[in-house]
Design a protein around this motif. Structure first.
Motif, short mmCIF file in Angstrom:
data_model
loop_
_atom_site.label_atom_id
_atom_site.label_comp_id
_atom_site.label_asym_id
_atom_site.label_seq_id
_atom_site.Cartn_x
_atom_site.Cartn_y
_atom_site.Cartn_z
N LEU A 186 1.15 -1.46 -0.20
CA LEU A 186 0.13 0.00 0.16
C LEU A 186 0.96 1.44 0.11
O LEU A 186 0.30 2.23 -0.70
CB LEU A 186 -0.91 -0.07 1.01
N ARG A 187 1.68 1.18 0.66
CA ARG A 187 3.04 2.03 0.87
C ARG A 187 3.51 2.93 -0.80
O ARG A 187 4.22 3.20 -1.19
CB ARG A 187 4.43 1.84 1.61
N GLY A 188 3.34 1.69 -1.75
CA GLY A 188 3.64 1.79 -2.95
C GLY A 188 5.26 1.01 -3.67
O GLY A 188 5.96 1.82 -4.18
N GLU A 189 5.82 0.15 -2.27
CA GLU A 189 7.02 -0.05 -2.66
C GLU A 189 7.09 -1.78 -3.03
O GLU A 189 6.38 -2.02 -3.26
CB GLU A 189 7.65 -0.59 -0.57
N ASP A 190 8.20 -2.39 -3.82
CA ASP A 190 8.65 -3.38 -4.16
C ASP A 190 8.58 -4.25 -3.24
O ASP A 190 9.33 -4.00 -1.94
CB ASP A 190 8.88 -2.96 -5.61
N LEU A 191 8.05 -5.52 -3.57
CA LEU A 191 8.29 -6.65 -3.01
C LEU A 191 9.28 -7.69 -3.64
O LEU A 191 10.28 -8.09 -4.60
CB LEU A 191 7.11 -7.99 -3.37
N THR A 192 10.49 -8.27 -2.47
CA THR A 192 11.33 -9.31 -3.19
C THR A 192 10.71 -10.35 -3.08
O THR A 192 8.96 -10.59 -2.91
CB THR A 192 12.55 -9.46 -2.05
N ARG A 193 10.86 -11.35 -3.89
CA ARG A 193 10.94 -12.59 -4.40
C ARG A 193 10.03 -13.38 -3.24
O ARG A 193 8.87 -14.40 -3.28
CB ARG A 193 11.43 -13.52 -5.00
N ARG A 194 10.81 -12.75 -2.24
CA ARG A 194 10.92 -14.36 -0.93
C ARG A 194 9.23 -13.28 -0.18
O ARG A 194 8.22 -14.16 0.52
CB ARG A 194 11.82 -13.81 0.23
N GLU A 195 9.38 -11.90 -0.11
CA GLU A 195 7.62 -11.78 0.04
C GLU A 195 6.64 -11.94 -0.24
O GLU A 195 5.51 -12.41 0.35
CB GLU A 195 8.22 -10.40 0.29
N TYR A 196 6.44 -12.13 -1.72
CA TYR A 196 5.65 -12.47 -2.27
C TYR A 196 5.56 -13.58 -2.14
O TYR A 196 4.15 -14.07 -2.25
CB TYR A 196 6.91 -11.96 -4.47
N ARG A 197 6.26 -14.76 -2.45
CA ARG A 197 6.05 -16.29 -2.13
C ARG A 197 5.62 -15.81 -0.74
O ARG A 197 4.41 -17.29 -0.52
CB ARG A 197 7.32 -16.46 -1.65
N GLN A 198 6.29 -15.21 0.71
CA GLN A 198 5.39 -15.33 1.94
C GLN A 198 3.57 -15.26 1.72
O GLN A 198 3.12 -15.83 2.39
CB GLN A 198 6.51 -14.25 2.77
N LEU A 199 3.84 -13.68 1.06
CA LEU A 199 2.24 -13.56 0.85
C LEU A 199 1.07 -14.47 -0.14
O LEU A 199 0.63 -15.11 0.58
CB LEU A 199 1.84 -11.79 0.25
N ARG A 200 1.73 -15.04 -0.57
CA ARG A 200 0.53 -16.12 -1.76
C ARG A 200 0.51 -17.30 -1.03
O ARG A 200 -0.46 -17.87 -0.97
CB ARG A 200 1.81 -16.32 -2.70
N ASN A 201 1.92 -17.59 -0.15
CA ASN A 201 1.22 -18.86 0.69
C ASN A 201 0.45 -18.87 1.78
O ASN A 201 -0.48 -19.91 2.00
CB ASN A 201 2.72 -18.96 1.45
N THR A 202 0.38 -17.51 2.74
CA THR A 202 -0.39 -17.40 3.44
C THR A 202 -2.27 -17.26 3.18
O THR A 202 -2.98 -17.59 3.82
CB THR A 202 0.19 -15.68 4.53
N SER A 203 -1.58 -16.54 1.90
CA SER A 203 -2.99 -16.35 1.58
C SER A 203 -4.16 -17.48 1.41
O SER A 203 -4.87 -17.59 0.98
CB SER A 203 -3.37 -15.22 -0.18
N ALA A 204 -2.92 -18.21 0.34
CA ALA A 204 -3.67 -19.52 0.15
C ALA A 204 -4.09 -20.68 1.21
O ALA A 204 -5.06 -20.99 1.29
CB ALA A 204 -2.73 -20.40 -0.93
N ASP A 205 -2.82 -20.93 2.01
CA ASP A 205 -3.48 -21.04 3.78
C ASP A 205 -4.98 -20.30 4.50
O ASP A 205 -5.43 -21.07 5.14
CB ASP A 205 -1.99 -20.99 5.07
N LEU A 206 -4.92 -19.15 3.83
CA LEU A 206 -6.26 -18.72 4.72
C LEU A 206 -7.25 -18.85 4.08
O LEU A 206 -8.72 -19.29 4.84
CB LEU A 206 -6.24 -17.08 4.35
N LEU A 207 -7.04 -19.67 3.23
CA LEU A 207 -8.04 -19.71 1.97
C LEU A 207 -8.46 -21.33 2.35
O LEU A 207 -9.49 -21.89 2.37
CB LEU A 207 -8.13 -19.67 0.55
N LYS A 208 -7.80 -21.52 2.92
CA LYS A 208 -7.82 -23.05 3.03
C LYS A 208 -8.23 -23.45 4.58
O LYS A 208 -8.61 -24.45 5.13
CB LYS A 208 -6.53 -23.80 2.91
N MET A 209 -8.49 -22.50 5.47
CA MET A 209 -9.41 -22.25 6.55
C MET A 209 -10.05 -22.23 6.44
O MET A 209 -10.78 -22.89 8.13
CB MET A 209 -8.38 -21.56 7.31
N ILE A 210 -11.56 -22.23 5.92
CA ILE A 210 -12.82 -21.77 5.93
C ILE A 210 -12.72 -22.94 5.53
O ILE A 210 -13.88 -23.14 6.74
CB ILE A 210 -13.03 -21.09 4.12
N PRO A 211 -12.80 -24.46 4.77
CA PRO A 211 -13.35 -25.39 4.96
C PRO A 211 -12.96 -26.21 6.12
O PRO A 211 -13.16 -27.20 6.64
CB PRO A 211 -13.08 -26.79 3.65
#
Length: 154
Positions: A34-59
């Motif tokens: 939101l501040r407009g900063e670029d993500l590193t590959r590691r941060e992007y992967r962390q965000l993607r995996n955590t988002s997927a984990d949160l979606l898996k938490m629903i069922p």
């Protein structure tokens, strides 16, 4: 029996704590976006995996919230092995999955290498029968200049 139940309860408790920690880290990454900063590959992967984990938490949450439905959780995991968030998976299962994927990749690489080797042999045979690359280059230059006529035999 009691030891197994206690072990599984501890495993899921630690997985929940780890997921909460990852959500906190991901929240910081979202602020960074939101501040407009670029993500590193590691941060992007962390965000993607955590988002997927949160979606898996629903069922997964349905099994926890509905009374006595947690007894069906092993059946659901057997039917849908990717249902659990990554923080709840055991290391040996991750290692087995990595080994399986590695074997598949090696097999695909071996197949592709054999295909390339076979193509190289066929190309070598054709180059021995026909003209050389230099002759082909000269022919293409003539065609581009308009000095040569192209027929199907050529």
């Amino acid at each position: 029996m009691w030891r197994h139940i206690k072990h599984e309860a501890q495993h899921y408790w630690l997985g929940t704590k780890l997921l909460a920690r990852e959500v906190g880290i991901s929240f910081g990454i979202v602020k960074q976006i939101l501040r407009g900063e670029d993500l590193t590959r590691r941060e992007y992967r962390q965000l993607r995996n955590t988002s997927a984990d949160l979606l898996k938490m629903i069922p997964f949450a349905v099994f926890i919230l509905v009374p006595f439905m947690e007894a069906l959780l092993p059946v659901a995991l057997w039917l849908f092995p990717g249902m659990l968030p990554s923080t709840f998976q055991q290391e040996w299962k991750k290692e087995d999955e990595m080994k399986r994927k590695l074997k598949a990749r090696i097999e695909v690489a071996r197949f592709l290498q054999d295909a390339v080797d076979q193509m190289a042999v066929e190309i070598k045979k054709k180059s021995d029968e026909g003209g050389t690359a230099a002759e082909f280059t000269k022919f293409m230059e003539k065609v581009q200049m308009g000095d040569a006529r192209v027929t199907n035999e050529q």
